[in-house]
Motif scaffolding. Sequence first.
Motif, PDB file in Angstrom:
ATOM      1  N   ASP A   1      50.083   1.414 -77.358  1.00 21.72           N
ATOM      2  CA  ASP A   1      48.948   0.535 -77.087  1.00 21.72           C
ATOM      3  C   ASP A   1      47.695   1.158 -77.690  1.00 21.72           C
ATOM      4  OD1 ASP A   1      47.491  -1.635 -75.553  1.00 21.72           O
ATOM      5  OD2 ASP A   1      46.565   0.184 -74.732  1.00 21.72           O
ATOM      6  N   PRO A   2      46.974   0.426 -78.531  1.00 24.94           N
ATOM      7  CA  PRO A   2      45.821   1.021 -79.208  1.00 24.94           C
ATOM      8  C   PRO A   2      44.744   1.516 -78.247  1.00 24.94           C
ATOM      9  CG  PRO A   2      45.892  -1.357 -79.577  1.00 24.94           C
ATOM     10  CD  PRO A   2      47.201  -0.974 -78.966  1.00 24.94           C
ATOM     11  N   GLN A   3      44.532   0.773 -77.179  1.00 25.05           N
ATOM     12  CA  GLN A   3      43.498   1.204 -76.231  1.00 25.05           C
ATOM     13  C   GLN A   3      43.887   2.517 -75.557  1.00 25.05           C
ATOM     14  OE1 GLN A   3      40.644   0.021 -76.062  1.00 25.05           O
ATOM     15  NE2 GLN A   3      40.641  -2.161 -76.550  1.00 25.05           N
ATOM     16  N   ALA A   4      45.187   2.664 -75.251  1.00 23.07           N
ATOM     17  CA  ALA A   4      45.641   3.906 -74.623  1.00 23.07           C
ATOM     18  C   ALA A   4      45.522   5.078 -75.589  1.00 23.07           C
ATOM     19  CB  ALA A   4      47.085   3.745 -74.147  1.00 23.07           C
ATOM     20  N   LEU A   5      45.900   4.843 -76.864  1.00 22.40           N
ATOM     21  CA  LEU A   5      45.819   5.912 -77.856  1.00 22.40           C
ATOM     22  C   LEU A   5      44.373   6.322 -78.099  1.00 22.40           C
ATOM     23  CD1 LEU A   5      47.146   7.780 -79.860  1.00 22.40           C
ATOM     24  CD2 LEU A   5      47.197   5.922 -81.518  1.00 22.40           C
ATOM     25  N   LEU A   6      43.501   5.339 -78.226  1.00 19.54           N
ATOM     26  CA  LEU A   6      42.083   5.648 -78.426  1.00 19.54           C
ATOM     27  C   LEU A   6      41.511   6.377 -77.206  1.00 19.54           C
ATOM     28  CD1 LEU A   6      40.836   2.345 -80.106  1.00 19.54           C
ATOM     29  CD2 LEU A   6      41.151   4.568 -81.198  1.00 19.54           C
ATOM     30  N   GLY A   7      41.955   5.961 -76.029  1.00 15.16           N
ATOM     31  CA  GLY A   7      41.487   6.621 -74.819  1.00 15.16           C
ATOM     32  C   GLY A   7      41.855   8.096 -74.790  1.00 15.16           C
ATOM     33  N   SER A   8      43.074   8.401 -75.275  1.00 14.34           N
ATOM     34  CA  SER A   8      43.517   9.789 -75.333  1.00 14.34           C
ATOM     35  C   SER A   8      42.684  10.591 -76.337  1.00 14.34           C
ATOM     36  CB  SER A   8      44.996   9.842 -75.715  1.00 14.34           C
ATOM     37  OG  SER A   8      45.442  11.170 -75.843  1.00 14.34           O
ATOM     38  N   LEU A   9      42.429   9.994 -77.514  1.00  9.95           N
ATOM     39  CA  LEU A   9      41.620  10.669 -78.535  1.00  9.95           C
ATOM     40  C   LEU A   9      40.206  10.932 -78.025  1.00  9.95           C
ATOM     41  CD1 LEU A   9      42.695   8.615 -81.690  1.00  9.95           C
ATOM     42  CD2 LEU A   9      43.251  11.007 -81.235  1.00  9.95           C
ATOM     43  N   LEU A  10      39.638   9.943 -77.338  1.00 13.33           N
ATOM     44  CA  LEU A  10      38.274  10.075 -76.844  1.00 13.33           C
ATOM     45  C   LEU A  10      38.190  11.076 -75.698  1.00 13.33           C
ATOM     46  CD1 LEU A  10      37.247   6.324 -77.012  1.00 13.33           C
ATOM     47  CD2 LEU A  10      36.293   8.188 -78.379  1.00 13.33           C
ATOM     48  N   ALA A  11      39.248  11.147 -74.896  1.00 15.16           N
ATOM     49  CA  ALA A  11      39.257  12.128 -73.807  1.00 15.16           C
ATOM     50  C   ALA A  11      39.237  13.545 -74.369  1.00 15.16           C
ATOM     51  CB  ALA A  11      40.481  11.919 -72.923  1.00 15.16           C
ATOM     52  N   ASP A  12      39.995  13.763 -75.447  1.00 14.55           N
ATOM     53  CA  ASP A  12      40.012  15.080 -76.082  1.00 14.55           C
ATOM     54  C   ASP A  12      38.664  15.390 -76.743  1.00 14.55           C
ATOM     55  OD1 ASP A  12      42.628  15.499 -75.330  1.00 14.55           O
ATOM     56  OD2 ASP A  12      43.471  14.815 -77.234  1.00 14.55           O
ATOM     57  N   ALA A  13      38.017  14.360 -77.283  1.00 13.50           N
ATOM     58  CA  ALA A  13      36.747  14.570 -77.993  1.00 13.50           C
ATOM     59  C   ALA A  13      35.581  14.802 -77.054  1.00 13.50           C
ATOM     60  CB  ALA A  13      36.454  13.367 -78.892  1.00 13.50           C
ATOM     61  N   GLY A  14      35.672  14.301 -75.839  1.00  4.45           N
ATOM     62  CA  GLY A  14      34.581  14.471 -74.877  1.00  4.45           C
ATOM     63  C   GLY A  14      33.302  13.819 -75.361  1.00  4.45           C
ATOM     64  N   PRO A  15      32.171  14.527 -75.302  1.00  3.07           N
ATOM     65  CA  PRO A  15      30.885  13.937 -75.704  1.00  3.07           C
ATOM     66  C   PRO A  15      30.771  13.681 -77.204  1.00  3.07           C
ATOM     67  CG  PRO A  15      30.624  16.273 -75.234  1.00  3.07           C
ATOM     68  CD  PRO A  15      32.018  15.914 -74.800  1.00  3.07           C
ATOM     69  N   ASN A  16      31.735  14.165 -77.992  1.00  2.01           N
ATOM     70  CA  ASN A  16      31.696  13.955 -79.444  1.00  2.01           C
ATOM     71  C   ASN A  16      32.419  12.689 -79.881  1.00  2.01           C
ATOM     72  OD1 ASN A  16      30.296  16.413 -79.952  1.00  2.01           O
ATOM     73  ND2 ASN A  16      32.214  17.537 -79.739  1.00  2.01           N
ATOM     74  N   GLY A  17      32.845  11.865 -78.918  1.00  2.00           N
ATOM     75  CA  GLY A  17      33.551  10.635 -79.258  1.00  2.00           C
ATOM     76  C   GLY A  17      32.876   9.404 -78.692  1.00  2.00           C
ATOM     77  N   ASN A  18      33.020   8.289 -79.411  1.00  2.00           N
ATOM     78  CA  ASN A  18      32.456   7.010 -78.965  1.00  2.00           C
ATOM     79  C   ASN A  18      33.465   5.902 -79.205  1.00  2.00           C
ATOM     80  OD1 ASN A  18      29.915   8.608 -80.334  1.00  2.00           O
ATOM     81  ND2 ASN A  18      29.340   7.583 -78.428  1.00  2.00           N
ATOM     82  N   ARG A  19      33.543   4.959 -78.281  1.00  2.00           N
ATOM     83  CA  ARG A  19      34.409   3.794 -78.434  1.00  2.00           C
ATOM     84  C   ARG A  19      33.614   2.678 -79.105  1.00  2.00           C
ATOM     85  NH1 ARG A  19      39.238   2.317 -75.899  1.00  2.00           N
ATOM     86  NH2 ARG A  19      39.053   4.101 -74.471  1.00  2.00           N
ATOM     87  N   LEU A  20      34.233   2.007 -80.070  1.00  2.00           N
ATOM     88  CA  LEU A  20      33.562   0.970 -80.847  1.00  2.00           C
ATOM     89  C   LEU A  20      34.508  -0.202 -81.080  1.00  2.00           C
ATOM     90  CD1 LEU A  20      32.276   3.382 -83.646  1.00  2.00           C
ATOM     91  CD2 LEU A  20      30.859   2.484 -81.814  1.00  2.00           C
ATOM     92  N   GLU A  21      33.985  -1.213 -81.763  1.00  3.62           N
ATOM     93  CA  GLU A  21      34.815  -2.299 -82.299  1.00  3.62           C
ATOM     94  C   GLU A  21      34.424  -2.495 -83.756  1.00  3.62           C
ATOM     95  OE1 GLU A  21      35.062  -7.061 -81.919  1.00  3.62           O
ATOM     96  OE2 GLU A  21      35.577  -5.996 -80.064  1.00  3.62           O
ATOM     97  N   ILE A  22      35.410  -2.399 -84.647  1.00  6.68           N
ATOM     98  CA  ILE A  22      35.165  -2.521 -86.081  1.00  6.68           C
ATOM     99  C   ILE A  22      36.256  -3.387 -86.695  1.00  6.68           C
ATOM    100  CG2 ILE A  22      34.977  -1.289 -88.281  1.00  6.68           C
ATOM    101  CD1 ILE A  22      34.015   1.155 -86.752  1.00  6.68           C
ATOM    102  N   GLY A  23      35.880  -4.313 -87.544  1.00 10.37           N
ATOM    103  CA  GLY A  23      36.871  -5.165 -88.195  1.00 10.37           C
ATOM    104  C   GLY A  23      37.647  -6.027 -87.233  1.00 10.37           C
ATOM    105  N   GLY A  24      37.066  -6.313 -86.087  1.00 11.37           N
ATOM    106  CA  GLY A  24      37.727  -7.159 -85.106  1.00 11.37           C
ATOM    107  C   GLY A  24      38.679  -6.424 -84.188  1.00 11.37           C
ATOM    108  N   GLY A  25      38.809  -5.101 -84.349  1.00 10.70           N
ATOM    109  CA  GLY A  25      39.737  -4.343 -83.520  1.00 10.70           C
ATOM    110  C   GLY A  25      39.062  -3.166 -82.846  1.00 10.70           C
ATOM    111  N   PRO A  26      39.713  -2.587 -81.835  1.00  9.09           N
ATOM    112  CA  PRO A  26      39.142  -1.423 -81.156  1.00  9.09           C
ATOM    113  C   PRO A  26      39.127  -0.203 -82.073  1.00  9.09           C
ATOM    114  CG  PRO A  26      41.391  -1.779 -80.419  1.00  9.09           C
ATOM    115  CD  PRO A  26      41.037  -2.959 -81.295  1.00  9.09           C
ATOM    116  N   ALA A  27      38.168   0.665 -81.857  1.00  4.61           N
ATOM    117  CA  ALA A  27      38.009   1.830 -82.736  1.00  4.61           C
ATOM    118  C   ALA A  27      37.375   2.967 -81.962  1.00  4.61           C
ATOM    119  CB  ALA A  27      37.154   1.469 -83.944  1.00  4.61           C
ATOM    120  N   ALA A  28      37.486   4.157 -82.554  1.00  4.43           N
ATOM    121  CA  ALA A  28      36.835   5.344 -82.000  1.00  4.43           C
ATOM    122  C   ALA A  28      36.177   6.118 -83.130  1.00  4.43           C
ATOM    123  CB  ALA A  28      37.846   6.232 -81.282  1.00  4.43           C
ATOM    124  N   ARG A  29      35.017   6.697 -82.844  1.00  6.40           N
ATOM    125  CA  ARG A  29      34.295   7.563 -83.782  1.00  6.40           C
ATOM    126  C   ARG A  29      34.217   8.946 -83.166  1.00  6.40           C
ATOM    127  NH1 ARG A  29      29.129   9.706 -84.731  1.00  6.40           N
ATOM    128  NH2 ARG A  29      28.357   9.573 -86.895  1.00  6.40           N
TER     129      ARG A  29
END
Length: 222
Positions: free
Chosen positions: A102-130
């Motif tokens: 699930d993309p939201q679950a995968l992004l959530g895991s990436l963002l949890a590891d990144a902590g304050p250095n990560g942001n959740r976004l929407e790009i190209g119509g889909g969920p994204a992380a920076r």
Amino acid sequence: MIDFELIVPDGWAHIPTTPESARLRSRTIDALIKSRLPDSLPRDKAAPFRKMLRTELTNATDDAARGGARAVLLPLTEYHNGWRVPGSLLLTVIEEPDDAPDPQALLGSLLADAGPNGNRLEIGGGPAARITEVVASDAVGRKPPSLKVSYYIAHPEVAGVWALLTYTVLTDGDLESEVLNAVCLLFDTVVATLRWTDRIDVPTEDELIDLLDAADAAVTSP
């Protein structure tokens, strides 16, 4: 073939870096060097700059190829006193349709590891992380660190398909400088233009090389 498109500023080079595009990559680098340092320039003055530019382009594309990227974007426009945007953008498409998480679950895991250095976004119509990280610049012979920004962008309709866009910016050691913030904003703006596409009639490497040769002949013909 699933791919994506970006809107980029004038003066940015798009160089393919897949294994099957090795000849096209070399030909594209030749064309870029010739367009910026034409044969009409004095040989003794232009030769060192040609060598420097070839080394820069070759090293950047070799790194992108080793990382599995489809292409690299390099800002080549020179501004006041020869200053160029000190960064590059790698473009990668990952296709893993089998047991796609699930993309939201995968992004959530990436963002949890990144902590304050990560942001959740929407790009190209889909969920994204920076996600940002500070990395060493030893590979390019510099002491000040580089800033690496990675975008993970899920396809909104096709499970298991992701765009991974990573840009790296050289710094002078000041990670809060206005110049660095402006450069990052420029790259972020380019990434924000991402639109997914399904390429059906993709030109072959030979066809693209023929187009470059034709363009070169048109410029050099009397």
